[in-house]
Design an enzyme around this catalytic site. Structure first.
Site, PDB file in Angstrom:
ATOM      1  N   ASN A 157      -4.241   2.667  -3.602  1.00 39.90           N
ATOM      2  CA  ASN A 157      -4.478   3.272  -2.293  1.00 39.90           C
ATOM      3  C   ASN A 157      -3.714   4.595  -2.280  1.00 39.90           C
ATOM      4  OD1 ASN A 157      -4.583   4.038   0.364  1.00 39.90           O
ATOM      5  ND2 ASN A 157      -3.374   2.316   1.136  1.00 39.90           N
ATOM      6  N   LYS A 174      -3.625   6.840  -0.074  1.00 44.09           N
ATOM      7  CA  LYS A 174      -3.186   7.302   1.261  1.00 44.09           C
ATOM      8  C   LYS A 174      -3.556   8.775   1.412  1.00 44.09           C
ATOM      9  CE  LYS A 174       0.151   3.632   1.201  1.00 44.09           C
ATOM     10  NZ  LYS A 174       1.413   3.056   1.646  1.00 44.09           N
ATOM     11  N   HIS A 214      -4.959  -1.712   7.318  1.00 38.00           N
ATOM     12  CA  HIS A 214      -3.678  -1.397   6.661  1.00 38.00           C
ATOM     13  C   HIS A 214      -2.593  -1.250   7.731  1.00 38.00           C
ATOM     14  CE1 HIS A 214      -0.620   0.754   4.410  1.00 38.00           C
ATOM     15  NE2 HIS A 214      -1.203   0.297   3.315  1.00 38.00           N
ATOM     16  N   GLY A 265       6.437   1.268   0.593  1.00 35.37           N
ATOM     17  CA  GLY A 265       7.063   2.573   0.430  1.00 35.37           C
ATOM     18  C   GLY A 265       8.580   2.541   0.515  1.00 35.37           C
TER      19      GLY A 265
HETATM   20  P1  13P Z   1       3.620   1.382  -1.853  1.00 34.83           P
HETATM   21  O1  13P Z   1       3.116   0.821  -3.151  1.00 34.83           O
HETATM   22  O2  13P Z   1       3.847   2.858  -1.884  1.00 34.83           O
HETATM   23  O3  13P Z   1       4.779   0.595  -1.319  1.00 34.83           O
HETATM   24  O4  13P Z   1       2.415   1.181  -0.791  1.00 34.83           O
HETATM   25  C1  13P Z   1       1.827  -0.056  -0.666  1.00 34.83           C
HETATM   26  C2  13P Z   1       0.624   0.092   0.175  1.00 34.83           C
HETATM   27  O5  13P Z   1       0.720   0.327   1.368  1.00 34.83           O
HETATM   28  C3  13P Z   1      -0.690  -0.031  -0.470  1.00 34.83           C
HETATM   29  O6  13P Z   1      -1.712  -0.099   0.465  1.00 34.83           O
END
Ligand code: 13P
Length: 251
Positions: free
Chosen positions: A9, A11, A95, A173
């Site tokens: 993902n 983002k 999400h 994150g």
């Molecule tokens: P991270 O791997 O950056 O912690 O993010 C996880 C996430 O939200 C995947 O959709």
């Protein structure tokens, strides 16, 4: 046997040029991988060039969100049939960042999920508790309720087309991954909820991904758990070498 799914993902990261270069590099790096499915979810703006860069690859493409109506006066939104028509095969739904910043609720998760199934787009439905909820001992209540409401009205026939992602909000994150045992505990609970909703056989076909600070150094232990069928990877999916290592988890 459930085929593992490793999904990235992105983002809100990468320019179009970076997206295409990354995709071409990833496709080269994982060209020989056949026993697991690979998915990348770039910003919707780049679905077309990314799909184009993957014509000769088995890497699949998904979107990070869709709206539930097929078309209409909904400025700024994209629908499930639109996403499907560009070559996207999956959509991330609910999400925690959408729940937190864009007022997503279990009810809107359900509407988006239904729209995905209607458009033959595989929904990846995200659930997970906040730190506060975990510390209050409410993890299973929260996840159970998100599943019950989010999956309302889905038939057992459609169940095998679902993907669930358990993403504890406190692990996203933050670099704080759930331990494999802790993640497995919630994944087993999710499986039991799915059995209650759909029955034993359909529930066993549903893939449950783990997400939240998945990295090259923790993926092997996570994937060794019985009910962890893949990963939804944020930060570590933005770098081709680290995403490749995650895709090539040992186990
Ligand atoms: P991270 O791997 O950056 O912690 O993010 C996880 C996430 O939200 C995947 O959709």
């Amino acid at each position: 046997m459930r085929k593992a799914l490793i999904a990235g993902n992105w983002k809100m990261f990468k320019t179009e040029e970076e997206a295409v270069l990354f995709t071409e590099e990833l496709a080269r790096r994982v060209a020989d991988v056949q026993d697991r499915e690979i998915l990348i979810c770039p910003p919707s703006l780049y679905i077309y060039p990314v799909v184009h860069a993957l014509v000769d690859s088995s890497v699949m493409v998904g979107v990070q969100n869709i709206f539930w109506e097929d078309q209409g006066a909904f400025t700024g939104e994209i629908s499930a049939p639109m996403a499907r028509s560009t070559g996207a095969r999956f959509a991330v739904i609910g999400h925690s960042e959408r729940r937190q910043y864009f007022a997503e609720t279990d009810d809107t998760v359900n509407k988006r999920l239904m729209a995905c199934l209607k458009a033959s787009l595989t929904p990846i439905v995200c659930v997970g508790e906040s730190l506060e909820e975990r510390e209050a001992g409410r993890t299973l209540d929260v996840v159970g309720s998100q599943l019950g409401k989010g999956l309302k009205g889905v038939s057992a026939k459609d169940a095998p087309h679902l993907v669930i992602a358990y993403e504890p909000v406190w692990a996203i994150g933050t670099g704080k991954t759930a331990t494999p045992q802790l993640a497995q505990e919630v994944h087993a609970f999710i499986r039991s909820v799915l059995k209650g909703i759909f029955g034993e056989k359909p529930a066993l076909a549903i893939r449950i991904l783990y997400g939240g600070s998945v990295k090259p150094d923790n993926i092997d232990d996570l994937m060794a758990q019985a009910d962890i069928d893949g990963a939804l990877v944020g930060g570590a999916s933005l770098d081709a070498a680290s995403f490749e290592r995650i895709i090539r988890y040992k186990g």
